[in-house]
Design a protein around this motif. Structure first.
Motif, PDB file in Angstrom:
ATOM      1  N   ALA A  30       0.833  -1.212   0.000  1.00 51.17           N
ATOM      2  CA  ALA A  30       0.000   0.000   0.000  1.00 51.17           C
ATOM      3  C   ALA A  30       0.867   1.262   0.000  1.00 51.17           C
ATOM      4  N   ALA A  31       2.019   1.155   0.674  1.00 49.23           N
ATOM      5  CA  ALA A  31       2.874   2.336   0.789  1.00 49.23           C
ATOM      6  C   ALA A  31       3.808   2.501  -0.414  1.00 49.23           C
ATOM      7  N   GLY A  32       3.641   1.621  -1.422  1.00 46.87           N
ATOM      8  CA  GLY A  32       4.561   1.625  -2.556  1.00 46.87           C
ATOM      9  C   GLY A  32       4.358   2.770  -3.532  1.00 46.87           C
ATOM     10  N   GLY A  33       3.384   3.596  -3.284  1.00 46.19           N
ATOM     11  CA  GLY A  33       3.153   4.725  -4.176  1.00 46.19           C
ATOM     12  C   GLY A  33       1.801   5.338  -3.866  1.00 46.19           C
ATOM     13  N   ALA A  34       1.591   6.545  -4.333  1.00 47.07           N
ATOM     14  CA  ALA A  34       0.301   7.199  -4.132  1.00 47.07           C
ATOM     15  C   ALA A  34      -0.259   7.618  -5.487  1.00 47.07           C
ATOM     16  N   LEU A  35      -1.576   7.565  -5.583  1.00 43.94           N
ATOM     17  CA  LEU A  35      -2.279   7.936  -6.816  1.00 43.94           C
ATOM     18  C   LEU A  35      -3.302   9.004  -6.467  1.00 43.94           C
ATOM     19  N   ILE A  36      -3.462   9.952  -7.362  1.00 42.97           N
ATOM     20  CA  ILE A  36      -4.424  11.025  -7.101  1.00 42.97           C
ATOM     21  C   ILE A  36      -5.505  10.995  -8.177  1.00 42.97           C
ATOM     22  N   GLY A  37      -6.757  11.036  -7.740  1.00 47.37           N
ATOM     23  CA  GLY A  37      -7.889  11.076  -8.669  1.00 47.37           C
ATOM     24  C   GLY A  37      -8.614  12.400  -8.550  1.00 47.37           C
ATOM     25  N   VAL A  38      -8.824  13.053  -9.696  1.00 48.27           N
ATOM     26  CA  VAL A  38      -9.465  14.377  -9.712  1.00 48.27           C
ATOM     27  C   VAL A  38     -10.798  14.280 -10.448  1.00 48.27           C
ATOM     28  N   ASP A  39     -11.872  14.601  -9.753  1.00 52.49           N
ATOM     29  CA  ASP A  39     -13.215  14.605 -10.339  1.00 52.49           C
ATOM     30  C   ASP A  39     -13.631  16.054 -10.537  1.00 52.49           C
ATOM     31  N   VAL A  40     -13.517  16.506 -11.781  1.00 49.96           N
ATOM     32  CA  VAL A  40     -13.980  17.863 -12.099  1.00 49.96           C
ATOM     33  C   VAL A  40     -15.441  17.762 -12.520  1.00 49.96           C
ATOM     34  N   ALA A  41     -16.312  18.427 -11.810  1.00 44.52           N
ATOM     35  CA  ALA A  41     -17.726  18.418 -12.184  1.00 44.52           C
ATOM     36  C   ALA A  41     -18.164  19.849 -12.457  1.00 44.52           C
ATOM     37  N   GLU A  42     -19.423  20.028 -12.793  1.00 43.74           N
ATOM     38  CA  GLU A  42     -19.883  21.368 -13.150  1.00 43.74           C
ATOM     39  C   GLU A  42     -19.826  22.319 -11.967  1.00 43.74           C
ATOM     40  N   THR A  43     -20.023  21.768 -10.764  1.00 40.46           N
ATOM     41  CA  THR A  43     -20.159  22.654  -9.608  1.00 40.46           C
ATOM     42  C   THR A  43     -19.063  22.476  -8.559  1.00 40.46           C
ATOM     43  N   TYR A  44     -18.153  21.513  -8.802  1.00 40.70           N
ATOM     44  CA  TYR A  44     -17.104  21.298  -7.800  1.00 40.70           C
ATOM     45  C   TYR A  44     -15.904  20.590  -8.424  1.00 40.70           C
ATOM     46  N   VAL A  45     -14.775  20.666  -7.698  1.00 40.68           N
ATOM     47  CA  VAL A  45     -13.627  19.803  -7.972  1.00 40.68           C
ATOM     48  C   VAL A  45     -13.435  18.955  -6.718  1.00 40.68           C
ATOM     49  N   HIS A  46     -13.458  17.632  -6.890  1.00 46.50           N
ATOM     50  CA  HIS A  46     -13.257  16.739  -5.753  1.00 46.50           C
ATOM     51  C   HIS A  46     -12.004  15.917  -6.020  1.00 46.50           C
ATOM     52  N   VAL A  47     -11.066  15.939  -5.082  1.00 42.55           N
ATOM     53  CA  VAL A  47      -9.783  15.265  -5.283  1.00 42.55           C
ATOM     54  C   VAL A  47      -9.536  14.287  -4.137  1.00 42.55           C
ATOM     55  N   GLU A  48      -9.084  13.088  -4.482  1.00 41.44           N
ATOM     56  CA  GLU A  48      -8.739  12.099  -3.466  1.00 41.44           C
ATOM     57  C   GLU A  48      -7.339  11.568  -3.734  1.00 41.44           C
ATOM     58  N   LEU A  49      -6.605  11.322  -2.646  1.00 40.72           N
ATOM     59  CA  LEU A  49      -5.301  10.692  -2.755  1.00 40.72           C
ATOM     60  C   LEU A  49      -5.414   9.277  -2.195  1.00 40.72           C
ATOM     61  N   PHE A  50      -4.941   8.305  -2.974  1.00 43.04           N
ATOM     62  CA  PHE A  50      -5.082   6.893  -2.629  1.00 43.04           C
ATOM     63  C   PHE A  50      -3.705   6.275  -2.414  1.00 43.04           C
ATOM     64  N   ASP A  51      -3.637   5.266  -1.522  1.00 42.35           N
ATOM     65  CA  ASP A  51      -2.441   4.440  -1.514  1.00 42.35           C
ATOM     66  C   ASP A  51      -2.585   3.395  -2.625  1.00 42.35           C
ATOM     67  N   LEU A  52      -1.600   2.518  -2.759  1.00 39.63           N
ATOM     68  CA  LEU A  52      -1.624   1.578  -3.884  1.00 39.63           C
ATOM     69  C   LEU A  52      -2.687   0.498  -3.735  1.00 39.63           C
ATOM     70  N   ALA A  53      -3.218   0.340  -2.513  1.00 40.62           N
ATOM     71  CA  ALA A  53      -4.336  -0.589  -2.344  1.00 40.62           C
ATOM     72  C   ALA A  53      -5.658   0.124  -2.629  1.00 40.62           C
ATOM     73  N   LEU A  54      -5.557   1.378  -3.127  1.00 41.04           N
ATOM     74  CA  LEU A  54      -6.711   2.194  -3.465  1.00 41.04           C
ATOM     75  C   LEU A  54      -7.552   2.545  -2.248  1.00 41.04           C
ATOM     76  N   ASN A  55      -6.903   2.659  -1.087  1.00 44.42           N
ATOM     77  CA  ASN A  55      -7.541   3.255   0.091  1.00 44.42           C
ATOM     78  C   ASN A  55      -7.368   4.769   0.013  1.00 44.42           C
ATOM     79  N   VAL A  56      -8.406   5.487   0.429  1.00 45.04           N
ATOM     80  CA  VAL A  56      -8.318   6.948   0.417  1.00 45.04           C
ATOM     81  C   VAL A  56      -7.498   7.420   1.616  1.00 45.04           C
ATOM     82  N   LEU A  57      -6.453   8.204   1.355  1.00 44.78           N
ATOM     83  CA  LEU A  57      -5.638   8.756   2.444  1.00 44.78           C
ATOM     84  C   LEU A  57      -5.993  10.215   2.719  1.00 44.78           C
TER      85      LEU A  57
END
Lengths: 433, 433
Positions: free
Chosen positions: B76-103
């Motif tokens: 899980a600690a082997g790297g981090a991934l960031i997902g960005v959800d741009v929508a019409e009314t907001y930007v929502h960003v999550e950072l995940f560990d490699l097991a895709l848990n939200v940190l």
């Protein structure tokens, strides 16, 4: 549902044969380059097809000072394939050699009163017998019969699950047909048949993402996505004719309202004409073919009502084709089947204009809309390729033509004998004598 | 367009990692069985991923008296991934560990006045910086940022080709973003992101033919056909929201009329409510989120107007979903995104009823219609998996995290440094100091 190595082998064999049919004579090296397969794999598959008598060695070509390369070609006389196009108003049957040249044709008219399964089967069997007799091909050389049946079909079971125009439900078509036709039988529907015909021989050669829009009495869309047929989970994908164009619109025989088919199928086009001009001399109330032919002729002469009816049809068709463009983002849409062939260029131009009005820019810019260039009946041609694919699937189990001969020799006298079964072929059942 | 051996290797690597994430700890033998790859191939790919620090050895399991099998798990600690959800009314960003848990999570509100590209980019960059700081993950461990942008996108070019709600055309989003975000960037749209999230983590695990219907301000359909995303020839497939449901119906911002979106997108649902009850207290004219929430609460209380508005929405949505069922014959339809989550079970039941009324029997019998079971935001999760796939594509060229470190060391002081480029990644450009 990963493909097994057997599936992959059949697909590769089919791909190799397809390339050789398209470009005979050809070297193994060229086939390897065209298919992306290794030369060793191509050599093995070509060896099998040579053993079966489907291919033949035809000489050598120089290869820039290297060793001369052996050339191979399809052996047109290596087998015959039969394609059956069952439509609402006719059965059209063609017999092909292995190069997919037509050797014989037969037609049977289907009157509205002839629509019971036994009657349709009798017409198919008569037409199949006719093409074999006309061609003089011996029984054991007939590799198979592909049957295209309108509506939804269960390929593996050989069942017409739903044929809307005749209101057939769960008719075991291949079982009925096997009692009268002594060749391996394969079932599918005209959407698939037309699409395969376009991919092999028509506008879609070498393309990946193509929709073949089938305009006849019924309408539908054959989907080739990623270079292969998209069949859906129960082989019923493509029922674009029964997607909604006008919520709460015209009643459809499927029980829904406002289906695309009710506006752009032949009866829908007749209704478009009737709404513009209830007593138009173009209308032949009980004859779709005559009406569409009269409409095409009148459009060519600039008749105002005819042009307006064509425009209204194109307005509906254009919106519905734009749905396919927006949803699937294909590189090509092919307009196929008899209504498209009859209305031809004027329909094509009007549809292109309407699609441009409805589709989003990016997928619109990426798509070509064309008429099918296949001069003969694409449905029987496509149906014959299903029989060819079926025959190739049984290679290696028992070779097709040979095992038929073997079984016939061993079987009861006068009993129609089958050919090596494949998972998708329904072989003829021996009727105990 | 055959896939190259490099494409196949990336796909296999992705498939192996996906199985390991789903089932850690797991033996190589189990991964081979689940993926259909040979044990030798799995062992090689696992070796690469171990070298990269993305996997870790976690012990052994007995194998029925045979040699104990080594177990591997995602690190899980082997790297981090960031997902960005741009929508019409907001930007929502999550950072995940490699097991895709939200940190870590961050949100930025987008007001209608904030919709210029520079402003949206600033919000994205702020949120990305926030999640990295919250999580404490060092820069060189961030493997990439996946950005989901509504509308049509050019993935390779990193361009927002058309964002309908803001009327963006050909905005070079990743170029703008690369000036402010020091990680490899990957672009796609929410249809693809939601669909990948369902395939990996949601209702569609192990399925082949699935449509993910995305119900938000805009609506669209993510298509997974034959187990893989169908993108179309220019990555714009899935524009189901811009297929015609009512010819000549409600005007749509795309320039067409009667599009599905105008009846079942959040503004369309507001219009359905307004037509039933122009002064309904449920209506918050400038706030879609509040209106949909009020509608959901009122439906739960049995409010007649709210129930009628839900029914009318379901009638339109059911007909449009039935179009997908009839055309594509999928095994599953997943209702996803915030409007589906808000309206929940009552919407699901009403839609199922309407689909049953509109769809043909055979494809209807074969399809399940479900709500997305993903508890968090599927778009940012799916966007993060695009970054993961991108990182895997660059394995073997230069390893992702390491080359970033190397380049940073060699680069100009204070210059954001990129990571090994892949064909689909836009790496950060070094701004000369």
């Amino acid at each position: 549902m990963r493909r097994t190595s057997r599936d992959i082998r059949t697909a590769n064999r089919y791909d190799v044969l397809r390339r050789i049919i398209a470009a005979s004579p050809v070297s193994r090296q060229e086939v390897a380059a065209a298919t992306g397969l290794s030369l060793a794999t191509v050599a093995t598959l070509v060896g099998e097809l040579l053993d079966l008598g489907m291919l033949t060695e035809v000489g050598f070509e120089d290869s820039d000072g290297g060793r001369p390369r052996g050339l191979i070609a399809v052996d047109a006389a290596g087998g015959a394939l039969i394609g059956v196009d069952v439509a609402e108003t006719y059965v059209h049957v063609e017999l092909f050699d292995l190069a997919l040249n037509v050797l014989a044709r037969a037609d049977e008219e289907l009157r509205p009163a002839d629509s019971r399964p036994e009657e349709v089967v009798a017409h198919i069997a008569d037409a199949v017998r006719s093409v074999v007799e006309q061609s003089g091909v011996p029984d054991e050389r007939v590799l198979g019969v592909g049957v295209s049946m309108p509506g939804q079909v269960d390929r593996e079971g050989g069942v017409s699950v739903y044929a809307p125009n005749w209101d057939w439900h769960d008719v075991p078509l291949l079982d009925l047909l096997a009692e009268r036709v002594p060749y391996p039988l394969y079932l599918d529907n005209p959407l698939r048949a037309c699409t395969v015909a376009e991919l092999w021989f028509g506008a879609a050669r070498g393309r990946e993402d193509v929709v073949v829009v089938n305009l006849g009495t019924g309408v539908g869309a054959g989907l080739a996505l990623g270079g292969a047929l998209h069949r859906g989970i129960t082989n019923s994908a493509g029922e674009w004719g029964h997607t909604t164009l006008v919520l709460d619109g015209r009643p459809c025989h499927c029980g829904n309202r406002g289906c695309v088919e009710t506006y752009v199928g032949a009866p829908g086009i007749m209704q478009n004409l009737r709404e513009l001009s209830p007593h138009s001399p173009l209308l032949h109330p009980d004859d779709q073919t005559a009406t569409i032919a009269a409409l095409a002729a009148a459009v060519a002469e600039g008749d105002h009502v005819a042009v307006a009816a064509l425009q209204e049809t194109a307005r509906c068709l254009g919106a519905a084709v734009a749905d396919l463009v927006n949803l699937l983002n294909p590189e090509m849409i092919v307009l196929s089947s008899w209504v498209a062939a009859r209305l031809g260029q004027p329909l094509l131009h009007a549809v292109r204009e309407q699609v441009a009005r409805h589709a989003l820019r990016r997928p619109l810019d990426a798509v070509e809309i064309v008429l099918s260039p296949i001069p003969s009946d694409p449905v029987s041609l496509g149906a014959a390729t299903f029989a060819l694919k079926g025959a190739l699937a049984s290679v290696g189990q028992k070779t097709a033509g040979r095992s038929a001969t073997a079984r016939r020799t061993n079987g009861a006298a006068g009993t129609p004998a089958g050919v090596a079964p494949s998972t998708t072929a329904r072989t003829v059942r021996s009727t105990p004598s």
